[in-house]
Enzyme design. Structure first.
Site, mmCIF file in Angstrom:
data_model
loop_
_atom_site.group_PDB
_atom_site.id
_atom_site.type_symbol
_atom_site.label_atom_id
_atom_site.label_comp_id
_atom_site.label_asym_id
_atom_site.label_seq_id
_atom_site.Cartn_x
_atom_site.Cartn_y
_atom_site.Cartn_z
ATOM 1 N N ASP A 20 -9.092 -0.412 38.757
ATOM 2 C CA ASP A 20 -9.391 -1.703 38.153
ATOM 3 C C ASP A 20 -8.459 -2.706 38.822
ATOM 4 O O ASP A 20 -7.307 -2.846 38.425
ATOM 5 C CB ASP A 20 -9.161 -1.657 36.641
ATOM 6 N N GLU A 81 -13.962 -1.290 40.555
ATOM 7 C CA GLU A 81 -14.735 -2.350 39.905
ATOM 8 C C GLU A 81 -14.923 -3.509 40.874
ATOM 9 O O GLU A 81 -14.010 -3.862 41.618
ATOM 10 C CB GLU A 81 -14.009 -2.832 38.647
ATOM 11 N N ASP A 154 -5.110 -1.832 31.300
ATOM 12 C CA ASP A 154 -5.568 -1.761 32.689
ATOM 13 C C ASP A 154 -5.834 -0.321 33.118
ATOM 14 O O ASP A 154 -6.762 -0.051 33.878
ATOM 15 C CB ASP A 154 -4.535 -2.412 33.630
#
Length: 187
Positions: A20, A81, A154
């Site tokens: 991420d 992502e 996160d």
């Protein structure tokens, strides 16, 4: 947060690293996927980048931290992502730089990498693309049997990316449709 002996795995198990990307913190999450499709938590944490003196140094810290994760956990596949459009062009640009640094670090290792939009990740885990972060994090904890207090946001998002890749790969294998085509369909 890491489980004991996290670098070992059973034969036939795929190891997936989820990323991420962020310009202040980049989440990394590692899962193992058994031959029967079961996912097991291996490792998750946030690479904290704010200690760097400037933005280019943050990108350097991101690359160094990611290199260390790649060395320790030796994933077979990586999922990341994609960038979403933020309200601030400056924030989106910095996020794009962080994502580019992560991509370059992985590609240099010649590890297969897949990209997933936030909407597909949410849909994959929660069942709807407009799910909020808390719903996604709840599903990550539930699917990987992780106590709530032990998972940073996160890091949970990175595990969500890895779980999405595991689910999409399994669906692609069952249906004979390539993973990148499933992502386009939003399946």
């Amino acid at each position: 947060m890491t489980i004991p002996d996290s670098s070992t795995r059973n034969p036939g198990t795929r190891r997936i690293l989820g990323i991420d990307p962020g310009s202040q913190r980049t989440g990394v999450g590692v899962i193992d996927v058994s031959a029967d499709g079961r996912c097991a938590y291996v490792h998750a944490r946030a690479l904290k980048l704010l200690d760097a003196e400037d933005f280019p140094s943050r990108l350097g810290l991101l690359c160094e931290g990611l290199e260390a994760v790649l060395d320790e956990f030796r994933p077979d596949q990586v999922a990341i992502e994609t960038v979403f459009m933020d309200k601030s062009a400056t924030s989106a640009l910095k996020l794009g730089h962080a994502r580019g640094a992560a991509l370059a670090t992985v590609v240099r290792r010649r590890i297969p990498i897949s990209e997933y939009p936030p909407r597909v990740i949410k849909q994959s885990l929660v069942g709807r693309g407009a799910a909020d972060k808390q719903q996604v994090q709840h599903m990550v904890r539930l699917l990987l049997n992780i106590p709530e207090a032990k998972l940073q946001a996160d890091a949970a998002d990175a595990l969500a990316v890895a779980l999405t890749h595991a689910h999409m790969s399994a669906t692609a294998q069952r249906t004979g449709i390539a993973t990148h085509q499933l992502r386009r369909r939003g399946a």
